[in-house]
Design an enzyme around this catalytic site. Structure first.
Site, PDB file in Angstrom:
ATOM      1  N   GLU A  99       0.816  -1.220   0.000  1.00  0.00           N
ATOM      2  CA  GLU A  99       0.000   0.000   0.000  1.00  0.00           C
ATOM      3  C   GLU A  99       0.848   1.268   0.000  1.00  0.00           C
ATOM      4  O   GLU A  99       1.209   1.786   1.058  1.00  0.00           O
ATOM      5  CB  GLU A  99      -0.948   0.011   1.220  1.00  0.00           C
ATOM      6  CG  GLU A  99      -1.837   1.252   1.252  1.00  0.00           C
ATOM      7  CD  GLU A  99      -2.805   1.310   2.439  1.00  0.00           C
ATOM      8  OE1 GLU A  99      -2.723   0.445   3.329  1.00  0.00           O
ATOM      9  OE2 GLU A  99      -3.623   2.225   2.471  1.00  0.00           O
ATOM     10  N   LYS A 132      -2.558  -2.088  -3.047  1.00  0.00           N
ATOM     11  CA  LYS A 132      -3.607  -1.235  -2.450  1.00  0.00           C
ATOM     12  C   LYS A 132      -3.250   0.220  -2.694  1.00  0.00           C
ATOM     13  O   LYS A 132      -2.536   0.845  -1.897  1.00  0.00           O
ATOM     14  CB  LYS A 132      -3.738  -1.531  -0.953  1.00  0.00           C
ATOM     15  CG  LYS A 132      -4.778  -0.672  -0.243  1.00  0.00           C
ATOM     16  CD  LYS A 132      -5.142  -1.221   1.127  1.00  0.00           C
ATOM     17  CE  LYS A 132      -6.024  -0.242   1.877  1.00  0.00           C
ATOM     18  NZ  LYS A 132      -6.633  -0.822   3.080  1.00  0.00           N
TER      19      LYS A 132
HETATM   20  P1  13P Z   1      -9.321   4.070   4.301  1.00  0.00           P
HETATM   21  O1  13P Z   1     -10.205   3.312   3.323  1.00  0.00           O
HETATM   22  O2  13P Z   1     -10.087   4.704   5.422  1.00  0.00           O
HETATM   23  O3  13P Z   1      -8.350   4.958   3.609  1.00  0.00           O
HETATM   24  O4  13P Z   1      -8.461   2.970   5.057  1.00  0.00           O
HETATM   25  C1  13P Z   1      -7.895   1.972   4.337  1.00  0.00           C
HETATM   26  C2  13P Z   1      -6.603   1.628   4.926  1.00  0.00           C
HETATM   27  O5  13P Z   1      -6.408   0.513   5.362  1.00  0.00           O
HETATM   28  C3  13P Z   1      -5.559   2.648   4.966  1.00  0.00           C
HETATM   29  O6  13P Z   1      -4.348   2.069   5.330  1.00  0.00           O
END
Ligand code: 13P
Length: 339
Positions: A177, A219
């Site tokens: 991510e 992600k």
């Molecule tokens: P949000 O969808 O609130 O951005 O959170 C997702 C997430 O896991 C961020 O690390």
């Protein structure tokens, strides 16, 4: 775990009609969320809230996996079952956030590097023993005057790639991510440029560390205008720019892209996902790994009261169903009406 098992787990997390619930808020973040509804944050209230979500009837129809936090993976439901066992018994894969947060990047004001590599091999083995099947590590990239710096992009890409390699060694599917934040007055083009650069470097780093692309999920943020931009791009523009960016830099071997919501409203997050899936087919599954966009209305309805539990669960199940439909490109505005 063999590489084909990792690939099978990654594919099941992005199965048709399903996506991931991110419920891995750190204690600090969860405390902020509970403060927002006037509930004092404690081990007990955090457990009660997460238990309410995880016991939602029918959740498994649209939720393939749940990302847990270190505290949460060790907690139990009211019937005494550990949360990972409760989820697994319903066919929902337990996951775990394993980074230790974004810390100031030395010499680079306004930028961060996500830490947590030291001792990670041992922690991953423990989490695997507690039932985790996949993991998450979030890097944060800010857009601003002169930002992001090459140092910030390279350092975070390297750390994410080392985390991903360790996860695969431990038999866990890594969710990679690198989040480009929505904060700022920048336009869609600037977000596209930064996201393309970020993801391009990320896949170079993953290749350098020998990460098997079939056994991971990406992600990312969507390519979207900054929250303070004078004019913000509409749904079709966001969807087109996001897909153009990914086609340029995300290899087709990656089985799935699971978006973060990053501060988008519930409805925006659903509409954008739906629009992108309607523009398919794509080489990767396009699904969700939402935190706020799945939880916000349920959290507000729950308000820390046992008597609101069923209403909050119905609201959460409804958001999961709307996003499950968007993930297949078959969401309609009329679905937003709760029956
Ligand atoms: P949000 O969808 O609130 O951005 O959170 C997702 C997430 O896991 C961020 O690390």
């Amino acid at each position: 775990m063999s590489s084909s098992d990792l690939a099978a787990t990654a594919r099941s997390l992005v199965a048709p009609g399903k996506g991931i619930l991110a419920a891995d808020e750190s204690t600090g973040t969860m405390t902020k969320r509970l403060d927002g509804i006037g509930v004092a944050s404690s081990e007990a209230t955090r457990r009660a809230y997460r238990g309410m979500l995880f016991e939602t009837p029918g959740m498994e129809q649209h939720i393939s996996g749940v990302i847990l936090y270190d505290e949460t993976i060790r907690q139990q439901a009211d019937d005494g079952r550990a949360f990972p066992d409760l989820l697994a018994s319903r066919g929902v894969l337990p996951g775990i956030k394993v980074d230790s947060g974004a810390k100031a990047l030395a010499g680079h004001p306004g930028e961060t590097v996500t830490e947590g590599l030291d001792g990670l091999r041992e922690r991953l083995a423990e989490y695997r023993g507690l039932g985790a099947r996949f993991a998450k590590w979030r890097a944060v990239i800010a857009i601003g005057p002169g930002l992001p710096s090459p140092a910030c992009l390279e350092t975070n890409a390297h750390a994410l790639a080392r985390y991903a390699a360790l996860c695969q060694e431990a038999g866990l599917v890594p969710i990679v991510e690198p989040e480009v934040l929505m904060d700022g007055a920048h336009d869609l083009d600037r977000c596209e440029t930064v996201t393309t650069e970020t993801l391009g470097l990320q896949f170079e780093a993953l290749r350098a560390q020998g990460v098997q692309l079939e056994g991971m999920l990406l992600k990312p943020n969507m390519v979207i205008s900054g929250t303070q931009a004078p004019t913000r791009a509409g749904v079709a523009e966001v969807a087109a720019a996001t897909l153009r960016c990914f086609r340029r830099v995300v290899p087709a071997a990656v089985p799935g892209i699971v978006f973060l919501s990053g501060g988008q409203s519930d409805l925006e997050a659903t509409e954008h996902l739906d629009a992108m899936n309607r523009m398919g087919p794509h080489p990767w599954q396009l699904s969700f790994s939402y935190g706020r966009a799945l939880q916000a209305p349920a959290l507000a309805a729950w308000a820390g009261k046992a008597e609101n539990r069923e209403t909050a669960q119905r609201i959460f199940a409804h958001r999961a169903a709307c996003n499950g439909a968007a993930r297949d490109g078959r969401w309609t505005r009329s679905m937003e009406q709760m029956g």
